[in-house]
Scaffold this motif. Sequence first.
Motif, short mmCIF file in Angstrom:
data_model
loop_
_atom_site.label_atom_id
_atom_site.label_comp_id
_atom_site.label_asym_id
_atom_site.label_seq_id
_atom_site.Cartn_x
_atom_site.Cartn_y
_atom_site.Cartn_z
N VAL A 1 0.86 -1.20 0.00
CA VAL A 1 0.00 0.00 0.00
C VAL A 1 0.90 1.25 0.00
N ARG A 2 1.99 1.19 0.75
CA ARG A 2 2.96 2.32 0.74
C ARG A 2 3.56 2.48 -0.65
N PHE A 3 3.87 1.34 -1.30
CA PHE A 3 4.45 1.39 -2.65
C PHE A 3 3.45 2.01 -3.63
N LEU B 1 -3.46 0.12 -9.64
CA LEU B 1 -2.59 -0.42 -8.59
C LEU B 1 -3.31 -1.29 -7.56
N TRP B 2 -4.59 -1.04 -7.31
CA TRP B 2 -5.28 -1.90 -6.35
C TRP B 2 -5.35 -3.33 -6.89
N SER B 3 -5.65 -3.45 -8.17
CA SER B 3 -5.73 -4.82 -8.72
C SER B 3 -4.34 -5.44 -8.81
N ASP C 1 -3.70 -6.83 -5.44
CA ASP C 1 -4.46 -8.09 -5.28
C ASP C 1 -3.76 -9.25 -5.98
N ASN C 2 -3.28 -8.98 -7.18
CA ASN C 2 -2.67 -10.05 -7.98
C ASN C 2 -1.25 -10.41 -7.53
N TYR C 3 -0.66 -9.53 -6.74
CA TYR C 3 0.70 -9.75 -6.22
C TYR C 3 0.80 -11.07 -5.46
N ARG D 1 12.12 2.35 -0.63
CA ARG D 1 12.63 1.87 0.66
C ARG D 1 11.59 0.99 1.32
N ARG D 2 11.95 -0.29 1.52
CA ARG D 2 10.98 -1.24 2.10
C ARG D 2 10.84 -1.03 3.59
#
Length: 164
Positions: free
Chosen positions: A20-22, A136-138, A141-143, A163-164
């Motif tokens: 979500v940050r990414f 990006l939301w999908s 989800d697909n990640y 930065r993770r």
Amino acid sequence: MELDLKKIERLGKIREYENVRFRSFLKGFDDKKIDPIVHRLNEEISAQIDCTECGNCCKVLRPRIAEQDIERLAGGLGISRSQVIERYLELYDNELYIEQIPCPFLKDNKCTVYEDRPDDCRSYPHLHKPHFISRLWSVIDNYSICPIVFNVVERLKDELGFRR
Ligand code: SF4
Ligand code: SF4
């Protein structure tokens, strides 16, 4: 390259907040910058993944079915349009979807209607399309479902110095 579906699913949960940050981080870029990188990574990574060894999208997602898909499936299966709808589809939110999960056309990890498969299946995981940032939301989800998406997103984080 991560291909282990269980690990990818687990990491999808663990990295939910990071992703979500990414997503917010990517909003600081535009399509002109991001789309060519995503398209290149998608080509590189897709070339190294054998979808017939995976088949996960066909096991956990339900493709959306358009009018032309019904015609094509009916022709390929040698049944009528209404038989396709009755046997395989369900209406949800005014759209038709394959009713069952896993997909009834998946046998031994292979699509038995491959030549006539729905457009949604042909396009999945949609990373070749423009406007990655607007989807990006999908993508998130697909990640946790698709190794192509997982590896593209991880490489994208590296390339953009996130930065993770
Ligand atoms: S139609 Fe084929 S490609 Fe599409 S979900 Fe079913 S098995 Fe997978
Ligand atoms: S598109 Fe992704 S989830 Fe579907 S079979 Fe290929 S690698 Fe697996």
